[in-house]
Design an enzyme around this catalytic site. Sequence first.
Site, PDB file in Angstrom:
ATOM      1  N   MET A  10     -11.192  -7.935  -6.636  1.00 28.61           N
ATOM      2  CA  MET A  10     -11.226  -6.532  -6.236  1.00 28.61           C
ATOM      3  C   MET A  10      -9.901  -6.160  -5.561  1.00 28.61           C
ATOM      4  SD  MET A  10     -14.176  -5.515  -7.277  1.00 28.61           S
ATOM      5  CE  MET A  10     -14.919  -4.155  -6.373  1.00 28.61           C
ATOM      6  N   CYS A  11      -9.773  -4.894  -5.285  1.00 31.75           N
ATOM      7  CA  CYS A  11      -8.506  -4.397  -4.780  1.00 31.75           C
ATOM      8  C   CYS A  11      -8.795  -3.483  -3.601  1.00 31.75           C
ATOM      9  CB  CYS A  11      -7.783  -3.606  -5.864  1.00 31.75           C
ATOM     10  SG  CYS A  11      -7.720  -4.476  -7.442  1.00 31.75           S
ATOM     11  N   GLU A  12      -7.746  -2.945  -3.033  1.00 31.91           N
ATOM     12  CA  GLU A  12      -7.934  -1.940  -1.983  1.00 31.91           C
ATOM     13  C   GLU A  12      -7.137  -0.694  -2.343  1.00 31.91           C
ATOM     14  OE1 GLU A  12      -8.808  -2.487   1.802  1.00 31.91           O
ATOM     15  OE2 GLU A  12      -9.519  -4.536   1.622  1.00 31.91           O
ATOM     16  N   ILE A  52      -3.465  -2.136  -3.415  1.00 30.59           N
ATOM     17  CA  ILE A  52      -3.070  -3.542  -3.460  1.00 30.59           C
ATOM     18  C   ILE A  52      -4.072  -4.277  -4.335  1.00 30.59           C
ATOM     19  CG2 ILE A  52      -1.716  -3.626  -1.347  1.00 30.59           C
ATOM     20  CD1 ILE A  52      -4.051  -4.877   0.067  1.00 30.59           C
ATOM     21  N   ASN A  88     -10.045   0.665  -8.189  1.00 30.64           N
ATOM     22  CA  ASN A  88     -10.584  -0.550  -7.584  1.00 30.64           C
ATOM     23  C   ASN A  88     -11.902  -0.844  -8.270  1.00 30.64           C
ATOM     24  OD1 ASN A  88     -12.978  -1.009  -5.708  1.00 30.64           O
ATOM     25  ND2 ASN A  88     -11.399  -2.002  -4.527  1.00 30.64           N
TER      26      ASN A  88
END
Lengths: 254, 254
Positions: free
Chosen positions: B1-3, B78, B108
Amino acid sequence: MCELLGMSANVPTDICFSFTGLVQRGGVTGPHVDGWGITFYEGKGCRSFKDPAPSCKSKIAELVQAFPIKSQAVVGHIRQANRGCVSLENTHPFTRELWGQNWTYAHNGQLKGYKQLDTGFFRPIGATDSERAFCWILEQLRIKYPRKPANMKAMFKFVASLADQLRAKGVFNMLLSNGEFVMAYCSTNLHWITRRAPFGEAQLADADVTIDFYKETTPNDVVTMIATQPLTNNEQWQKIASGSYVLFKDGEVQ
Amino acid sequence: MCELLGMSANVPTDICFSFTGLVQRGGVTGPHVDGWGITFYEGKGCRSFKDPAPSCKSKIAELVQAFPIKSQAVVGHIRQANRGCVSLENTHPFTRELWGQNWTYAHNGQLKGYKQLDTGFFRPIGATDSERAFCWILEQLRIKYPRKPANMKAMFKFVASLADQLRAKGVFNMLLSNGEFVMAYCSTNLHWITRRAPFGEAQLADADVTIDFYKETTPNDVVTMIATQPLTNNEQWQKIASGSYVLFKDGEVQ
């Protein structure tokens, strides 16, 4: 008018030395105070640094000079505005997607009658003649080649025929790249040089900076630089004839 | 996962404080080590900084933290890679032109069955599910609205209906902006906060950094931050409900 800067190399190479020369022309040794930009390819991706501020005073230009971003294909530009106000959206290079690739373009010159260019699917974001001409080129390519052509050299020859039409509207010096090829089309002024072993020293024309490429390279490196005017004063740059183009890949003429 | 990280403000505002918190999650307080990117709008133009390197070690991230680029609309991301390798072309945010505007998008989550999405004119450059979903959204918009619609709120409602379809394929948290509006669509996690007078102090959750916004702002400033998880630990962030979206312009909910 503006100044163009391009690079094609067979290994990822930094452009710090040449960029240092170019930024001097953005307000120190040249009048190009209306912004600058540079796009570096890294594989299929590319990154752009741009600033509507004069390159000689730009914090971001300082970063690019100090930070050795390595690339095999680079397109750069410093701007003296003629068409379109000084703003980020009017700052070259321009990058658009075609055939699933990033295409990057910078223009030096000025066009008349450019508002009649039909850009079809590709709509200009800013107000420059340059971006409109780029959108028009892409639209003509999209119509002629719905998919990426296998014969890229024939495709660039077609781009040159489009550039001929634009040159008829004024002055049209252009750099165009998809990260693999770098095309340099000359209307009035565009020079290039290929550096390869044995490497020697080069002296910047615009700043008191000398580099010994022998220390910075390996014997197999082939690096071509393209610039509106020669950036060094102790090397032999070749001028591209008006209405002609040179296509580079991995630093070599194609 | 991402932010994800987004901002909408009524005056050009820097994002240094929040970005400092976010980069910690790229390898220090979080596992998002597969690159980061941030896009700042300046009028119709936008500038992106991206790096496939972890944000906590990135030279370019240091620049963005140190250099107060002011903007009214920001989209940042990110990455912890799931689909597509770690490379510049797979690094968010992605920007494409539609209706003569720059549209910027970050995602995301993770999608299944995304390769069947017909992206029509907009072809993905990289290999991520995210970029393909973005191209598909743009293609649906292009088909429904050949020109920029007058009613932008209705257009964003249509985007939400597309996002609903993508959410059915997995997890789809999204930020989308044209520089004027910032849309936040939540599938699992997305929070926001609007800061306005009287401004107080905020304490980053991910780094020992406190800021007194009172000293950094004027009484008329309205600044909304959007993030996957709250970035501060002494303020009340609002969670967007799953399957819902919030649209911001000039820092205010629309």
